[in-house]
Design a protein around this motif. Sequence first.
Motif, short mmCIF file in Angstrom:
data_model
loop_
_atom_site.label_atom_id
_atom_site.label_comp_id
_atom_site.label_asym_id
_atom_site.label_seq_id
_atom_site.Cartn_x
_atom_site.Cartn_y
_atom_site.Cartn_z
N ILE A 35 -23.23 -28.69 -39.48
CA ILE A 35 -22.46 -27.45 -39.46
C ILE A 35 -22.30 -26.94 -38.03
O ILE A 35 -21.20 -26.52 -37.63
CB ILE A 35 -23.14 -26.38 -40.33
CG1 ILE A 35 -23.12 -26.78 -41.80
CG2 ILE A 35 -22.45 -25.02 -40.15
CD1 ILE A 35 -24.03 -25.94 -42.66
N ARG A 36 -23.37 -26.97 -37.26
CA ARG A 36 -23.28 -26.49 -35.88
C ARG A 36 -22.25 -27.27 -35.08
O ARG A 36 -21.50 -26.69 -34.28
CB ARG A 36 -24.66 -26.56 -35.21
CG ARG A 36 -25.59 -25.42 -35.63
CD ARG A 36 -26.83 -25.39 -34.77
NE ARG A 36 -27.78 -26.43 -35.14
CZ ARG A 36 -28.73 -26.28 -36.04
NH1 ARG A 36 -28.87 -25.14 -36.68
NH2 ARG A 36 -29.56 -27.27 -36.31
N TYR A 37 -22.20 -28.57 -35.30
CA TYR A 37 -21.21 -29.37 -34.59
C TYR A 37 -19.80 -28.95 -34.99
O TYR A 37 -18.92 -28.73 -34.14
CB TYR A 37 -21.41 -30.86 -34.88
CG TYR A 37 -20.37 -31.72 -34.18
CD1 TYR A 37 -20.54 -32.13 -32.87
CD2 TYR A 37 -19.19 -32.07 -34.84
CE1 TYR A 37 -19.58 -32.87 -32.22
CE2 TYR A 37 -18.21 -32.83 -34.20
CZ TYR A 37 -18.42 -33.23 -32.89
OH TYR A 37 -17.45 -33.97 -32.24
N GLU A 38 -19.55 -28.83 -36.29
CA GLU A 38 -18.21 -28.48 -36.77
C GLU A 38 -17.81 -27.09 -36.31
O GLU A 38 -16.65 -26.86 -35.93
CB GLU A 38 -18.14 -28.58 -38.30
CG GLU A 38 -18.36 -29.97 -38.86
CD GLU A 38 -17.26 -30.94 -38.48
OE1 GLU A 38 -16.15 -30.50 -38.11
OE2 GLU A 38 -17.51 -32.16 -38.55
N TYR A 39 -18.74 -26.14 -36.36
CA TYR A 39 -18.42 -24.77 -35.96
C TYR A 39 -18.01 -24.67 -34.49
O TYR A 39 -17.25 -23.78 -34.12
CB TYR A 39 -19.63 -23.88 -36.21
CG TYR A 39 -19.68 -23.25 -37.58
CD1 TYR A 39 -18.73 -23.52 -38.55
CD2 TYR A 39 -20.70 -22.36 -37.91
CE1 TYR A 39 -18.79 -22.93 -39.81
CE2 TYR A 39 -20.77 -21.76 -39.16
CZ TYR A 39 -19.80 -22.05 -40.10
OH TYR A 39 -19.87 -21.46 -41.34
N ALA B 12 -35.68 -29.35 -47.92
CA ALA B 12 -35.78 -28.79 -46.58
C ALA B 12 -35.26 -29.77 -45.53
O ALA B 12 -34.59 -29.38 -44.56
CB ALA B 12 -37.22 -28.40 -46.28
N ALA B 13 -35.56 -31.06 -45.70
CA ALA B 13 -35.07 -32.07 -44.76
C ALA B 13 -33.55 -32.17 -44.82
O ALA B 13 -32.88 -32.29 -43.78
CB ALA B 13 -35.71 -33.42 -45.06
N LEU B 14 -32.99 -32.12 -46.02
CA LEU B 14 -31.53 -32.12 -46.15
C LEU B 14 -30.92 -30.88 -45.51
O LEU B 14 -29.87 -30.96 -44.86
CB LEU B 14 -31.14 -32.15 -47.64
CG LEU B 14 -31.25 -33.47 -48.39
CD1 LEU B 14 -30.81 -33.26 -49.83
CD2 LEU B 14 -30.41 -34.56 -47.73
N ASN B 15 -31.60 -29.75 -45.67
CA ASN B 15 -31.11 -28.51 -45.09
C ASN B 15 -31.05 -28.60 -43.56
O ASN B 15 -30.07 -28.17 -42.93
CB ASN B 15 -32.01 -27.35 -45.52
CG ASN B 15 -31.45 -26.00 -45.16
OD1 ASN B 15 -30.29 -25.72 -45.41
ND2 ASN B 15 -32.28 -25.15 -44.56
N ASP B 16 -32.07 -29.19 -42.95
CA ASP B 16 -32.07 -29.37 -41.49
C ASP B 16 -30.92 -30.27 -41.06
O ASP B 16 -30.24 -29.99 -40.06
CB ASP B 16 -33.40 -29.97 -41.03
CG ASP B 16 -34.57 -28.99 -41.14
OD1 ASP B 16 -34.31 -27.78 -41.26
OD2 ASP B 16 -35.72 -29.46 -41.12
#
Length: 223
Positions: free
Chosen positions: A77-81, A67-71
Amino acid sequence: MAISGAVFDCDGTLVDSMPMWFGVLERLVANHGAVAPEGLLLELEPLTLPDECEQLHLRLGIGESGAALNDELHEMIRYEYTHSIRPFPGLRGFLESLRDAGIPMAIATSTSEPEVHLLLDTLGLSEFFCDVVCTERVGRQKDFPDVYLAACAACGTPVETTWVFEDVPFGLQVARAAGFPTVCIFNDHDGRDEGVCRAGCDVFSHEYDDVTLELLQAYGAGE
């Protein structure tokens, strides 16, 4: 066979993001002082993001938890998107042709819905899609047809005339086995086999300029 609806995968199909995905996963692993063994990221590709991160945590021993890795991954991802991802050439014109013909469209993706909505808003593509359905919502990964069936249901169209647009062989095969006609938008960023992709779809193309509404409307008419 005509076309009454359309279901699109997101990454590698709508947008040219597969290099980003493998890069961001490698950076996630590297941030924790590890290296992903050859082939691991491809092996994990069909999984939901939480499951993918859980496997990275279990197999490589990185992060406090999956879960920590997922966060952490979602932040990357948000930055790249919002900074680096662009749609494939010809995509907008093709989506406009479907919209103008009254054909509903939805997205079926392994990426989390908030991130996909962020991407669509950034690129000005949100207007084209009635829903974004992710594997987390349906509870099964993309080697099952649930996410495609849910996106089709959002369109309100029959499976047999709802075309699925995908770039990965397993997605094409699963959708086709569920009764969907399929279009492969091919890219070879991860070295995938073009022959395998051609064999797993009804229509194959390297770009959207070669896929037209008229082509899909006429597909199978002479059979």
